[in-house]
Design a protein around this motif. Structure first.
Motif, PDB file in Angstrom:
ATOM      1  N   THR A   2     -18.754  37.469 -36.934  1.00  0.00           N
ATOM      2  CA  THR A   2     -18.177  37.125 -35.647  1.00  0.00           C
ATOM      3  C   THR A   2     -16.865  36.372 -35.834  1.00  0.00           C
ATOM      4  O   THR A   2     -16.783  35.427 -36.617  1.00  0.00           O
ATOM      5  CB  THR A   2     -19.148  36.245 -34.843  1.00  0.00           C
ATOM      6  N   ILE A   4     -14.127  33.816 -34.547  1.00  0.00           N
ATOM      7  CA  ILE A   4     -14.095  32.654 -33.670  1.00  0.00           C
ATOM      8  C   ILE A   4     -12.662  32.148 -33.524  1.00  0.00           C
ATOM      9  O   ILE A   4     -11.751  32.585 -34.234  1.00  0.00           O
ATOM     10  CB  ILE A   4     -15.020  31.534 -34.177  1.00  0.00           C
ATOM     11  N   ARG A 109     -15.214  26.845 -32.260  1.00  0.00           N
ATOM     12  CA  ARG A 109     -16.269  27.806 -32.607  1.00  0.00           C
ATOM     13  C   ARG A 109     -16.462  28.911 -31.564  1.00  0.00           C
ATOM     14  O   ARG A 109     -17.316  29.776 -31.739  1.00  0.00           O
ATOM     15  CB  ARG A 109     -17.594  27.070 -32.782  1.00  0.00           C
ATOM     16  N   THR A 111     -16.231  32.303 -29.516  1.00  0.00           N
ATOM     17  CA  THR A 111     -16.007  33.688 -29.933  1.00  0.00           C
ATOM     18  C   THR A 111     -14.921  34.325 -29.081  1.00  0.00           C
ATOM     19  O   THR A 111     -14.530  33.783 -28.038  1.00  0.00           O
ATOM     20  CB  THR A 111     -17.304  34.504 -29.782  1.00  0.00           C
ATOM     21  N   ASP A 153     -15.310  43.695 -35.219  1.00  0.00           N
ATOM     22  CA  ASP A 153     -16.184  42.543 -35.056  1.00  0.00           C
ATOM     23  C   ASP A 153     -15.744  41.589 -33.944  1.00  0.00           C
ATOM     24  O   ASP A 153     -16.430  40.637 -33.649  1.00  0.00           O
ATOM     25  CB  ASP A 153     -16.250  41.745 -36.365  1.00  0.00           C
ATOM     26  N   SER A 156     -18.258  40.947 -31.026  1.00  0.00           N
ATOM     27  CA  SER A 156     -19.665  40.582 -31.267  1.00  0.00           C
ATOM     28  C   SER A 156     -19.907  39.107 -31.050  1.00  0.00           C
ATOM     29  O   SER A 156     -19.046  38.344 -30.842  1.00  0.00           O
ATOM     30  CB  SER A 156     -20.073  40.981 -32.666  1.00  0.00           C
TER      31      SER A 156
END
Length: 156
Positions: A2, A4, A109, A111, A153, A156
């Motif tokens: 993932t 971030i 953090r 996404t 990615d 996700s």
């Protein structure tokens, strides 16, 4: 994996202090080819943000006309010393005068989907990124688009 905010943010961030002149803010934005600067205190806590539109506010024609009207009112038909008039005409705005203080920030953090949701929901073009309450980076809409375009990615 993932992606971030910490993976795509620009860092270090170009920052200014509240007493930085608007002229200096404009010079920094031009020099670094950026559309905003973050206003921070001595501990790198965010106080505000200044965009290109905020820099332009004191220089709008309507503001300059209002300033001229006030000068005429103060003079009441009397001729005022040229150096005093020049002093009054000079723009003395500082970052604290033009900054937006209600800054939408992102956690380091978050996404890509969370960042995109926040930016669109709040109608902002850039998100200062914080970690433990301190500025650590900035994510623009362009950064989000680039991350989405370059990675499977990202969503996700």
């Amino acid at each position: 994996m993932t992606i971030i905010a910490a993976d795509i943010m620009s860092s270090p961030v170009i920052t200014v202090r509240p007493n930085t002149t608007v002229g200096e803010v404009a010079r920094l934005m031009s020099k670094h080819r950026i559309s905003a600067v973050v206003v921070v205190d001595s501990a790198d806590r965010i106080l505000g943000i200044i965009s290109e539109a905020d820099v332009l506010k004191p220089y709008r024609e309507s503001i300059l006309a209002r300033r001229a009207w006030w000068l005429d009112l103060i003079a009441e038909g009397e001729e005022m010393p040229k150096d005093f008039l020049e002093y009054l005409r000079q723009d003395r705005h500082v970052a604290a005068d033009v900054m937006v203080s209600d800054v939408v920030t992102a956690d380091h953090r978050m996404t890509i989907p969370q960042l995109a949701e926040l930016a669109v929901q709040k109608g902002v073009r850039r998100l200062p990124v914080v970690k433990d309450g301190k500025l650590v980076g900035i994510v623009s809409r362009h950064d989000l688009i680039r991350a989405i375009a370059g990675s499977r990615d990202a969503l996700s």
